[in-house]
Design a protein around this motif. Structure first.
Motif, PDB file in Angstrom:
ATOM      1  N   THR A   7      22.881  26.629  49.519  1.00 15.29           N
ATOM      2  CA  THR A   7      22.112  28.161  50.031  1.00 15.29           C
ATOM      3  C   THR A   7      20.654  27.736  51.664  1.00 15.29           C
ATOM      4  O   THR A   7      21.001  28.731  51.796  1.00 15.29           O
ATOM      5  CB  THR A   7      21.457  28.056  48.919  1.00 15.29           C
ATOM      6  N   LYS A  11      20.565  30.908  53.530  1.00 15.50           N
ATOM      7  CA  LYS A  11      19.522  31.355  54.139  1.00 15.50           C
ATOM      8  C   LYS A  11      19.242  31.295  56.134  1.00 15.50           C
ATOM      9  O   LYS A  11      18.576  32.679  56.155  1.00 15.50           O
ATOM     10  CB  LYS A  11      17.944  30.941  53.156  1.00 15.50           C
ATOM     11  N   GLU A  33      11.534  35.978  54.959  1.00  9.78           N
ATOM     12  CA  GLU A  33      12.328  34.852  54.706  1.00  9.78           C
ATOM     13  C   GLU A  33      11.044  34.241  53.174  1.00  9.78           C
ATOM     14  O   GLU A  33      12.307  33.434  52.502  1.00  9.78           O
ATOM     15  CB  GLU A  33      11.430  33.615  55.980  1.00  9.78           C
ATOM     16  N   ARG A  34      10.136  34.802  53.226  1.00 11.00           N
ATOM     17  CA  ARG A  34       9.287  34.612  51.818  1.00 11.00           C
ATOM     18  C   ARG A  34       9.801  34.917  50.615  1.00 11.00           C
ATOM     19  O   ARG A  34      10.222  34.933  49.184  1.00 11.00           O
ATOM     20  CB  ARG A  34       7.871  35.056  51.423  1.00 11.00           C
ATOM     21  N   ASP A  36      13.386  36.322  48.573  1.00  7.44           N
ATOM     22  CA  ASP A  36      14.543  35.521  48.204  1.00  7.44           C
ATOM     23  C   ASP A  36      15.756  36.844  47.656  1.00  7.44           C
ATOM     24  O   ASP A  36      15.380  37.276  46.900  1.00  7.44           O
ATOM     25  CB  ASP A  36      14.820  34.655  47.140  1.00  7.44           C
ATOM     26  N   ARG A  37      15.862  37.225  48.785  1.00  4.27           N
ATOM     27  CA  ARG A  37      17.140  38.402  48.326  1.00  4.27           C
ATOM     28  C   ARG A  37      17.871  38.109  47.032  1.00  4.27           C
ATOM     29  O   ARG A  37      18.676  39.272  47.070  1.00  4.27           O
ATOM     30  CB  ARG A  37      18.136  38.804  49.767  1.00  4.27           C
ATOM     31  N   GLU A  39      17.949  37.019  44.713  1.00  3.71           N
ATOM     32  CA  GLU A  39      16.620  37.431  43.041  1.00  3.71           C
ATOM     33  C   GLU A  39      16.835  38.477  43.333  1.00  3.71           C
ATOM     34  O   GLU A  39      16.907  39.080  41.660  1.00  3.71           O
ATOM     35  CB  GLU A  39      15.746  36.882  43.614  1.00  3.71           C
ATOM     36  N   TYR A  50      23.122  36.653  51.274  1.00 10.78           N
ATOM     37  CA  TYR A  50      23.205  36.390  52.169  1.00 10.78           C
ATOM     38  C   TYR A  50      23.140  36.573  53.228  1.00 10.78           C
ATOM     39  O   TYR A  50      22.942  36.660  54.351  1.00 10.78           O
ATOM     40  CB  TYR A  50      22.690  34.766  52.297  1.00 10.78           C
TER      41      TYR A  50
END
Length: 218
Positions: A7, A11, A33-34, A36-37, A39, A50
């Motif tokens: 993961t 990312k 970056e903070r 999270d796609r 989610e 990703y």
């Protein structure tokens, strides 16, 4: 390779892909970056979260291609004191990115199910500066206007008049413009003392901006 390291690798590739496609603003990259796609992508397509591609979500909508999200956010130039309106909540991913860059985000969608799902996800991720509402986004949110920034994630043939009217002088709106069955142009509208300046940015393809509420009741 363990699942966690796999993961992390995906990312890292995700962020590299954003940079290679022109997302170079450090604040935007840090926000992406903070947030999270992963989610925001569920079910069958979760494994592709990703990848730099749009993916289907509920109500016949899509979560936008990450590089397009990044480029739109970069073009919007949101500042830390800005009040932002997003038209078209969808998965909530774009609003979550904006929440990292602006003081307050209002996001509106015509599909009640998407609004409910996004609101629950925002609560879970502790994104407390987002207000998500069900409504016809083509009319904006007059009660909260004017806005420093407006982002529209569905294509209109022309920038909607009510949204132009709700933009502060000096404010910026970014939206796709064009026929829904062809490639559209992403444009940036800047409100000046005397009118509006328009910049054409890049070709995009979005679902059409539809008036009224969705038929879903869930």
């Amino acid at each position: 390779m363990s699942r966690d390291s796999d993961t992390a690798e995906r990312k890292m590739q995700f962020l590299f892909a954003l940079r290679s496609r022109g997302v170079t603003d450090g604040r935007v990259l840090a926000a992406m970056e903070r947030i999270d796609r992963g989610e925001f992508v569920r079910g069958h397509f979760a494994a592709r979260a990703y990848e730099d591609m749009p993916l289907p979500i509920a109500c016949g909508q899509t979560i936008s291609q990450p590089s397009v999200v990044g480029l739109m956010t970069q073009a919007l130039r949101p500042g830390p004191r800005d009040k932002v309106l997003e038209v078209g909540t969808g998965s909530g991913y774009q609003a979550a990115i904006l929440s990292q860059l602006a003081r307050r985000v209002y996001t509106v969608d015509r599909h009640r199910r998407l609004v409910a799902d996004a609101a629950e996800l925002f609560r879970r991720l502790d994104l407390t500066n987002i207000t998500v509402l069900t409504g016809d986004g083509s009319f904006g949110l007059p009660d909260q206007a004017p806005f420093d920034r407006i982002l529209v994630t569905a294509a209109a043939e022309d920038p909607p008049g009510p949204l132009l009217a709700q933009l502060k002088i000096g404010g910026i709106m970014v939206l796709p413009v064009g026929q829904s069955n062809t490639v559209q142009s992403l444009i940036r509208v800047t409100r000046t003392e005397t009118g509006f300046d328009y910049d054409e940015l890049l070709p995009v393809r979005f679902v059409p901006l539809v008036e009224g509420l969705g038929r879903d009741t869930g």
